[in-house]
Write an enzyme that holds these catalytic residues in place. Structure first.
Site, mmCIF file in Angstrom:
data_model
loop_
_atom_site.group_PDB
_atom_site.id
_atom_site.type_symbol
_atom_site.label_atom_id
_atom_site.label_comp_id
_atom_site.label_asym_id
_atom_site.label_seq_id
_atom_site.Cartn_x
_atom_site.Cartn_y
_atom_site.Cartn_z
ATOM 1 N N GLY A 37 0.797 -1.224 0.000
ATOM 2 C CA GLY A 37 0.000 0.000 0.000
ATOM 3 C C GLY A 37 0.827 1.270 0.000
ATOM 4 O O GLY A 37 2.016 1.254 -0.277
ATOM 5 N N GLU A 41 3.729 5.699 -8.240
ATOM 6 C CA GLU A 41 3.874 5.367 -9.664
ATOM 7 C C GLU A 41 4.600 4.039 -9.897
ATOM 8 O O GLU A 41 4.396 3.397 -10.916
ATOM 9 C CB GLU A 41 4.636 6.487 -10.394
ATOM 10 C CG GLU A 41 3.838 7.768 -10.584
ATOM 11 C CD GLU A 41 2.652 7.584 -11.524
ATOM 12 O OE1 GLU A 41 2.733 6.740 -12.436
ATOM 13 O OE2 GLU A 41 1.639 8.284 -11.324
ATOM 14 N N HIS A 43 4.232 1.270 -8.140
ATOM 15 C CA HIS A 43 3.185 0.246 -8.075
ATOM 16 C C HIS A 43 2.305 0.307 -9.336
ATOM 17 O O HIS A 43 1.961 -0.720 -9.908
ATOM 18 C CB HIS A 43 2.284 0.471 -6.849
ATOM 19 C CG HIS A 43 2.992 0.387 -5.529
ATOM 20 N ND1 HIS A 43 3.133 1.474 -4.693
ATOM 21 C CD2 HIS A 43 3.587 -0.642 -4.886
ATOM 22 C CE1 HIS A 43 3.768 1.105 -3.597
ATOM 23 N NE2 HIS A 43 4.067 -0.164 -3.683
ATOM 24 N N SER A 194 9.506 5.015 -3.579
ATOM 25 C CA SER A 194 9.286 4.088 -2.472
ATOM 26 C C SER A 194 8.251 4.701 -1.548
ATOM 27 O O SER A 194 8.228 5.927 -1.364
ATOM 28 C CB SER A 194 10.605 3.900 -1.713
ATOM 29 O OG SER A 194 10.355 3.319 -0.455
ATOM 30 N N SER A 195 7.419 3.860 -0.954
ATOM 31 C CA SER A 195 6.449 4.378 0.012
ATOM 32 C C SER A 195 7.189 5.054 1.159
ATOM 33 O O SER A 195 6.712 6.018 1.750
ATOM 34 C CB SER A 195 5.588 3.237 0.563
ATOM 35 O OG SER A 195 5.024 2.506 -0.490
HETATM 36 P P1 AMP Z 1 5.905 -2.552 -1.635
HETATM 37 O O1 AMP Z 1 4.549 -1.953 -1.534
HETATM 38 O O2 AMP Z 1 7.022 -1.601 -1.352
HETATM 39 O O3 AMP Z 1 6.025 -3.870 -0.917
HETATM 40 O O4 AMP Z 1 6.091 -2.912 -3.179
HETATM 41 C C1 AMP Z 1 5.159 -3.689 -3.863
HETATM 42 C C2 AMP Z 1 5.710 -3.989 -5.243
HETATM 43 O O5 AMP Z 1 5.987 -2.759 -5.907
HETATM 44 C C3 AMP Z 1 7.036 -4.769 -5.203
HETATM 45 O O6 AMP Z 1 7.054 -5.680 -6.284
HETATM 46 C C4 AMP Z 1 8.054 -3.681 -5.379
HETATM 47 O O7 AMP Z 1 9.258 -4.151 -5.951
HETATM 48 C C5 AMP Z 1 7.333 -2.770 -6.346
HETATM 49 N N1 AMP Z 1 7.906 -1.420 -6.312
HETATM 50 C C6 AMP Z 1 8.083 -0.617 -5.239
HETATM 51 N N2 AMP Z 1 8.711 0.519 -5.594
HETATM 52 C C7 AMP Z 1 8.950 0.428 -6.926
HETATM 53 C C8 AMP Z 1 9.596 1.261 -7.872
HETATM 54 N N3 AMP Z 1 10.122 2.438 -7.548
HETATM 55 N N4 AMP Z 1 9.651 0.831 -9.156
HETATM 56 C C9 AMP Z 1 9.124 -0.370 -9.508
HETATM 57 N N5 AMP Z 1 8.515 -1.203 -8.664
HETATM 58 C C10 AMP Z 1 8.432 -0.819 -7.385
#
Ligand code: AMP
Length: 288
Positions: A37, A41, A43, A194-195
């Site tokens: 969550g 962009e 995601h 990144s979140s």
């Molecule tokens: P998270 O919510 O951070 O666990 O990420 C969920 C998914 O989104 C994972 O597959 C992450 O690798 C991907 N993700 C997060 N940040 C990015 C980013 N900047 N570029 C591409 N994919 C991302």
């Protein structure tokens, strides 16, 4: 607009939905994007990629407590479900299901008892200082695959080690899910999205720019023919030396073994984890 997006919170309901969908639509593919969550962009790019090969899209949001080794990090992880739902509802792409499982439903006994592991890889890079992190990731992704039964699942290369481990687990267990990699999405200034970036002050955000700038510098140097690991590692570590480094080096892109300083860096993964204030940021680039 995605006003037809259905929200499922119950695991049994998710399983029933998936069984029914697969039965009614034998020629269609379910594409799955797992997230924690606070969507951005990065995601959304994974969702766009899923739409290219799948007719049905399932997104999950679950802040998995068992992949956090640090209680403060779990407590401070950014969350805003209302905003995420609005964002997903406003997309052009159709999203069929938003799956938001409840922690009590996921972990009947308060914690996972069956735990996935790849000791040779889970203990490297991010796993070195985040004990148990990848065990938590592998276990929850495995379980999400069992409940959702997607044909395709997409993981961002921002979390390269995670992508590698999930691809390996899926292959080894013959899970019948095609794992695709989504490219790493950056802000205009180069910062990997990144979140966790939402926890940075604007001064810290500026300070964080050195991370991607350094990775680009290493890549440029490699592309201009200076391809010895020692030379590139020196650039990497010297440029980041004023930050609190968790790891910063060049690694084999499949085994994640740190490369020998005399090696040629061709095909290497350059990966970095650093702290900016209290926030741990990761970034990487492939040399190819
Ligand atoms: P998270 O919510 O951070 O666990 O990420 C969920 C998914 O989104 C994972 O597959 C992450 O690798 C991907 N993700 C997060 N940040 C990015 C980013 N900047 N570029 C591409 N994919 C991302």
């Amino acid at each position: 607009m995605n006003l037809s997006m259905k929200i499922i919170k119950n695991i049994t309901e998710m399983q029933n939905w998936s069984r029914h969908y697969r039965c009614e639509n034998p020629d269609q593919k379910i594409g799955f994007i797992p997230t924690m969550g606070f969507l951005h962009e990065g995601h959304l790019s994974l969702i766009k990629q899923a739409v290219e090969s799948c007719q049905c899209i399932v997104v999950s949001i679950f802040v998995n407590p068992f992949q956090f080794n640090n209680p403060d990090d779990l407590k401070n992880y950014p969350r805003n479900l209302e905003r995420d739902i609005l964002l997903l509802n406003g997309l052009d792409q159709k999203i069929d299901i938003l799956f938001i499982p409840d922690s009590d439903d996921v972990y009947k006994n308060g914690r996972p008892e069956l735990i996935m592991d790849y000791p040779d890889i889970t203990n490297k890079l991010c796993g070195k200082t985040r004990a148990g992190h990848f065990n938590g990731v592998l276990t929850i992704v495995h379980n999400l695959f069992m409940w959702i039964k997607p044909h395709v699942a997409i993981f961002g290369l921002k979390d390269y080690q995670q992508y590698l481990l999930i691809k390996k687990m899926t292959n080894d267990l013959h899970l019948d899910v095609e794992i695709k990699a989504g490219q790493l999405i950056r802000e205009n200034d180069g910062l990997a999205m990144s979140s966790r970036n939402s926890r940075l002050s604007s001064e810290e955000k500026n300070r964080a720019l050195i991370i991607s700038q350094t990775l680009f510098k290493v890549k440029n140097e490699f592309e201009s023919g200076n391809n010895k690991v020692l030379h590139l590692k020196n650039i990497l570590q010297n440029n980041l030396s004023h930050l609190e480094i968790d790891y910063a080096s060049l690694y084999h892109s499949e085994t994640l073994e740190e490369l020998n300083e005399q090696d040629n860096a061709s095909g290497a993964l350059v990966a970095v984890a650093v702290y900016i204030g209290k926030v741990r940021l990761i970034d990487n680039i492939l040399l190819n």
